[in-house]
Design a protein around this motif. Structure first.
Motif: not given
Length: 908
Positions: A86-103
């Protein structure tokens, strides 16, 4: 279901009367449960501990427990969270995973050891600001209860630091270090940490002290290549007809580094068997220095088009005089054109540009807290006081340069992205650049602090139904200030006319870009303004552009101050019905009451309305008050020791950000063209909080020592979501078109989650260390607001399908894991005026293609106290691809880096 929920809410009030305890309560973010702070070594023990948290929780919870001291199972908090169903994320400008969203929802409340934590003046927390090495475990609450702090419509993420009483022996020392290298950045990065903990006898009790420090440096570079907006070539340079081509083409690289210092300390004193005193603190910092280096071709400002080739994706669409899509059929300047999406073309006489955005970012987080715990056979009390301060500053200096008269070959769609070649590579030569546009300075700083006090109490009751009564109270006092300015002076004289080499700048003002973009100029580097000079010699640049030294003054209409005080109280009963044998029914019924008062001070501006046509600034202040009743009810049926079912309901709330509530308003001055409506923009202090009715059901089966499988269904009914909107308002007798955030209605979200893990202990020797884990999520969302442009469409940013699949091995001192994480494509943003790739302008989106990442790690215990590990992140080279509603017209390709690393962990 709603009738049942209302009945259970009434029952919670009756429980308060039955127990004879006043219905006063606190708002607590997931009170830290020491039973969940399990110190483990090895990934199987870690997964087993997380499984047990899920199994024994009163709520729908998924957890991550560090495999060892200072070692989450991933390189960052956000990376670890993406493994949870249920958790989705994005890759940020600095190549780090960030911004989790739940469902599918991003409104998440983040807590640290049960205390609310945030970044800057926002409501959310930047997970990348806290090093993973500092975290001992993470709980993701997907259902809610009255004792959880309000503020997360999507759920609550509680991060837990290590404490000295977590360690069974007296003195513990643990150190870890990791080095890793990115394929694109080509530089070695590192992290390191040291934890020292001790506990000792103190009279009739015991004391413990822990200190943990860590530091990391991450070097990054992330190339992006883009096509700009699709546009009818009938309104561009001569030489092509009835073809849709990009307005411009270009790309950028974000190249630089960030560092993260962190130190936390904790003291615990078990004064008596029932009474404990604790005190702890955390400092974590984020420093980043980097440059966004642009390369750009202004295609439609060229002189001619040659070699244009049309594709087979053709349609008839209404376009305006500029060649962009429009729905205004009454305007005589607009017309229907028969168009085909282009495949390739050559634009001649084009200005090609480079730009450097030199950036410095800084965040400092301070958290201090302490309190008392009383834990007897029947009474459990926790009093906690805390202070958090978050300071953030951002500085961006931008200089644009250009060259005239280039010929640019483009391919609109070259395997999912655009390709650009500037004939003769004009930007590969430092001579002949001219200044373009203005010196742009984007500066901001924010400072927010919060005092919070809470009292949680729980009273065990001997009865056949009610087993525990919980009551609590929380008070928080938060303030925030924000200052910002954006803009700058134009270069004296005509735009794109003055040679860079003619104004006395140093010879290294133009430098080769540190990285290149494979899809632009065959991967060649280009010359661009030196970011170090821009940051270090800003006053010299301002003098060059005819501006005085020093930073420009803050923009009053962007500035604001906010103060917010919240009282929250809850009552909650925990019930249980024994059914004989190991079967039982239990659950929670409660309600949380929240009263919030806030004041917001900003400034409105009327352009040119003051003396001598100066801007007129008017201070504005607003006070608001909100009250929420947030009920919850849950039931768990434990059919056997291994099989259980849950159902729950909870109402949740997410407050608007201070920025959206800013009462400041900027208005254009009356006068000018009477046929043009005046414009303005600002915040909206009357915004309501977003609300959600949440329903969850689960079936969970636990088997073996560490294995389980669970299936969950969920439904979210949301209202009063916040989005930008335009409205016509009459102010001082003048009519304005005002852009402000508004509450725009409702949406719904439903889905299914499947998760599990299994270890094959029954296999022959050597193979019995194998295990598997996986998650699958279906998120079906729909905007239900009548008249909304998104009505009937999916929520933005939500993948309908996502999954994680992994294989594990642990035996003979070897610990290995390989995990693949995938999410399906999603709509990222709506093109409000449409995009010229089909005639359906009302519902066209920037769409992102499906994407997956493969990570691995292999560790070996050299001795019982020393472990070495090698790992890889995104080793399959997963990339972000987006397109303008039609795959025939790509938008961006963003190249996520591959990282390979090695680490050493030592513990005594």
């Amino acid at each position: 279901m709603n009738r049942i929920a209302r009945s259970l809410i009434w029952t919670s009030s009756a429980l308060a009367i039955f127990a004879g305890i006043p219905a006063h309560a606190q708002d607590a973010a997931a009170p830290a449960d020491d039973s969940a702070d399990i110190i483990v070594t090895g990934q199987r023990a870690s997964l087993e501990a997380a499984r047990n948290v899920k199994r024994n929780s009163d709520l729908v919870v998924d957890s991550i427990v560090a495999e060892d001291i200072g070692k989450l199972p991933d390189t960052s908090v956000a990376s670890a969270l993406q493994r949870i169903a249920g958790v989705q994320v994005q890759n940020g400008f600095n190549n780090e995973i960030q911004n989790p969203i739940i469902r599918g929802i991003g409104d998440i409340l983040t807590t640290l050891d049960g205390r609310e934590i945030f970044t800057g003046v926002g409501r959310g927390f930047s997970f990348q600001d806290l090093p993973a090495e500092a975290i001992g475990g993470i709980d993701v609450y997907k259902s809610n209860s009255a004792n959880l702090i309000e503020g997360g419509v999507a759920g609550v993420i509680d991060m837990k630091l290590q404490k000295p009483f977590n360690f069974s022996k007296g003195f513990t020392v643990a150190a870890n270090g990791r080095v890793y290298r990115g394929d694109i950045s080509g530089e070695t990065s590192y992290t390191g940490g040291l934890l020292v903990s001790n506990r000792w006898d103190a009279g009739d009790g015991e004391m413990g002290l822990l200190v943990d420090v860590s530091y990391g440096r991450n070097n990054f570079s992330r190339p992006i290549s883009s096509n700009c907006d699709p546009r009818s070539s009938n309104h561009g340079p001569a030489g092509a007809a009835n073809i849709v081509l990009p307005t411009c083409v270009g790309g950028l690289t974000d190249t630089g580094h960030n560092t993260r210092p962190q130190v936390n300390a904790a003291f615990q004193w078990q004064i008596t068997p029932e009474l404990q005193f604790y005190l702890d603190g955390l400092y974590t910092g984020y420093r980043s220095t980097f440059a966004t280096n642009f390369i750009f071709s202004d295609l439609f400002a060229g002189s001619s088009i040659t070699n244009a080739v049309a594709g087979n994706d053709c349609f008839s669409g209404l376009v305006d005089s500029g060649g962009f899509p429009t729905t205004d059929a009454e305007n005589p300047n607009n017309r229907i054109e028969n168009l085909c999406i282009g495949k390739s073309a050559t634009f001649n006489g084009v200005d090609v540009l480079t730009s450097t955005q030199a950036k410095k970012q800084r965040t400092d987080q301070y958290v201090f807290g302490g309190g008392l715990k009383w834990d007897s056979d029947t009474v459990h009390l926790v009093f906690d006081g805390s202070y958090i301060q978050s300071k953030n500053a951002n500085r961006t200096i931008i200089v644009d340069t250009a060259k005239h008269g280039a010929s640019v070959d483009i391919i609109v769609n070259d395997g999912g992205h655009g390709t650009t070649v500037m004939q003769g590579d004009p930007l590969g030569n430092p001579d002949g650049f001219v200044f373009a546009n203005s010196l742009f300075q984007d500066l901001s700083k924010s400072n927010s602090r919060q005092y919070a006090f809470k009292l949680d109490s729980a009273f065990d009751i001997e009865s056949n139904f009610l087993r525990q009564f919980q009551v609590g109270l929380r008070y928080s006092d938060r303030t925030g200030t924000f200052r910002a300015v954006a803009g700058g002076p134009n270069f004296p004289g005509a735009n794109r006319a003055t040679l860079v080499s003619s104004v006395g700048l140093p010879s290294d003002f133009m430098v080769l870009s540190p990285d290149s973009i494979p899809y632009i100029n065959n991967g060649a580097h280009w010359y661009t303004p030196n970011p170090d000079y821009l940051l270090s010699n800003t006053d010299d640049l301002r003098a060059l552009y005819g501006a005085p030294a020093g930073d420009p003054a803050w923009d009053p209409t962007r500035n604001y101050e906010a103060a917010e005080k919240t009282w929250a109280a809850y009552i909650q009963g925990k019930y249980q019905i024994d059914l004989g044998g190991s079967s039982l029914i239990d659950g929670l019924v409660g309600v949380r009451l929240v009263d919030t008062k806030r004041t917001l001070d900003g400034t409105s501006r009327v352009i040119g309305a003051g003396p001598n046509n100066t801007d007129l600034f008017n201070p504005i202040s607003r006070g608001t008050r909100d009250f929420y009743a947030l009920p919850n009810a849950s039931i768990r049926f434990r059919a056997t020791p291994n099989l259980q079912f849950r159902a729950s309901y909870a109402k949740t709330v997410a407050r608007p950000t201070f920025g959206d509530l800013n009462p400041g308003l900027s208005l254009a001055a009356p006068g000018g063209n009477p046929n043009v409506r005046l414009a303005g923009s600002g915040g909206n202090p009357d915004l309501k909080a977003q609300m959600s009715d949440n329903f969850d059901v689960t079936a969970e089966y636990y088997f073996g020592r560490s294995s389980y499988v669970s299936v969950a269904g969920y439904y979210r009914k949301l209202k009063d979501r916040v989005a930008p909107s335009n409205s016509v308002q009459v102010i001082n007798g003048q009519t304005y078109l005002i852009t402000q955030p508004r509450n725009l209605g409702s949406s719904k979200l439903k889905g299914i989650e499947v998760a599990g893990q299994a270890f094959f202990d029954f296999l022959p020797e050597g193979f019995d260390g194998l295990g598997v884990m996986g998650t699958f999520t279906l998120a079906d969302s729909e905007v239900t607001t009548p008249g909304d442009p998104l009505e009937g469409k999916e929520l933005l940013g939500v993948s309908k399908y996502s999954y994680t699949a992994g294989a594990l091995y642990e035996k003979y001192g070897i610990t290995a894991r390989v995990v693949y994480t995938w999410r399906s494509g999603y709509n990222e943003s709506l093109f409000g005026a449409g995009t010229l790739t089909s005639p359906d302008y009302d519902s066209q989106f920037n769409k992102v293609k499906s994407n997956g990442r493969l990570d691995f790690s292999v560790g070996y215990d050299v001795t019982p106290n020393i472990t070495v590990t090698v790992d890889g992140v995104n080793v399959n080279g997963g990339k972000y691809y987006s397109y303008f509603d039609s795959p025939a017209f790509p938008h961006d390709i963003r190249i996520d880096d591959k990282f390979y690393g090695a680490s050493v962990r030592v513990k005594y």
